[in-house]
Design an enzyme around this catalytic site. Structure first.
Site, PDB file in Angstrom:
ATOM      1  N   GLU A  12      44.904 -21.524 -52.080  1.00 49.15           N
ATOM      2  CA  GLU A  12      45.482 -22.053 -50.848  1.00 49.15           C
ATOM      3  C   GLU A  12      44.662 -23.239 -50.329  1.00 49.15           C
ATOM      4  OE1 GLU A  12      48.402 -19.328 -48.881  1.00 49.15           O
ATOM      5  OE2 GLU A  12      46.507 -18.304 -48.458  1.00 49.15           O
ATOM      6  N   GLU A  31      48.654 -12.399 -53.626  1.00 45.52           N
ATOM      7  CA  GLU A  31      48.907 -11.642 -52.403  1.00 45.52           C
ATOM      8  C   GLU A  31      50.041 -10.624 -52.556  1.00 45.52           C
ATOM      9  OE1 GLU A  31      46.548 -15.126 -50.997  1.00 45.52           O
ATOM     10  OE2 GLU A  31      48.100 -14.770 -52.510  1.00 45.52           O
TER      11      GLU A  31
END
Length: 266
Positions: free
Chosen positions: A120, A140
């Site tokens: 990210e 995730e």
């Protein structure tokens, strides 16, 4: 130079090198690390002698994402960092380049793990170099979590949507070569050489006119979601003033005189 117990800050010429420094935890994100990162971005923007930023990790890894235990910040050692977070509840997103964009180019030098929060942060960088054994991914969903660091928005704008959705929905890991093939990174080098390559690219950026570099970066991001007509108008508004600078005179003059230019941000 700034820095915290989990982030080192070093100058290499006109480049500010920020090194995530929790090798025992694969540089997973902690409060000191996030505070240090944000302060590093601010330091680079405030210092006109800094022309580029390199972001890397210590110990053979880039970043393995969030360290939930460390982020709890328990104990007296974490008090100063918790106070910073209270003062600016958005600080962690700024540190991760979700809600902050440095005006100087940011070059990522990736080795080893660059997963979850590491991937990210990567999406907030401008130029990306990886060692051939680096690993990328957004895991995730495998933990029934959401990649809330910006990936559902940014990734599809940086790589083809089918690849973005595969990465987001499977949670699988990608090799450096596969990340290169889908456009997530721009360079693959031998293991252990990512920082050297990133610094080489930084030196090339540093040799260019700093006002021009910053204006070009700003224009790219400003126009990304505009129509072509809107973007071209914005580009002129951003670009024309650069031609009136002293640096814009120095560049062609140095070329004609066959010497390196001396840019003064003027």
């Amino acid at each position: 130079m700034g820095g915290t117990e989990h982030l080192t800050v070093e100058r290499k010429g006109a480049t500010l090198v920020l090194t995530l420094n929790r090798p025992e935890a694969k540089n997973a994100l902690s409060l000191p690390l996030l505070v240090g990162l944000y302060d590093g971005w601010l330091e680079a923007d405030a210092d006109d002698s800094i022309r580029s930023i390199v972001l890397t990790g210590a110990g053979g890894d880039f970043c393995a994402g969030m360290d939930l235990k460390a982020l709890a910040g328990k104990g007296m050692d974490g008090q100063q960092y918790r106070e910073r977070m209270k003062e600016d509840p958005d600080l962690h997103w700024k540190a991760m380049l979700r809600h902050h964009r440095p005006r100087k180019p940011v070059i990522a030098a990736v080795e080893g793990y660059c997963v979850a929060g590491g991937t990210e942060i990567l999406q907030g960088t401008d130029i990306r170099v990886a060692g051939e054994t680096a690993t990328f991914g957004l895991s995730e969903v495998k933990r029934a979590l959401f990649p809330i660091g910006g990936s559902t928005v940014r990734l599809q704008r940086q790589i083809p949507r089918t690849h973005a959705l595969e990465m987001l929905l499977t949670g699988r890991h990608y090799s450096a070569q596969e990340a290169l093939s889908i456009g997530l990174i721009g360079n693959v080098v031998p293991e252990g050489k990512a920082l050297d390559k990133a610094l080489e690219i930084a030196d090339m950026v540093n040799a260019c006119g700093p006002l021009a570099v910053e204006a070009v970066k700003a224009s790219v991001y400003e126009t990304a979601e505009m129509t072509e007509t809107e973007g071209l108008k914005s580009e002129l508004e951003r670009g024309w003033p650069i031609f009136a600078t002293e640096d814009a005179k120095e560049g062609p003059k140095a070329f004609a005189e066959k010497r390196p230019p001396v840019y003064k941000r003027a």
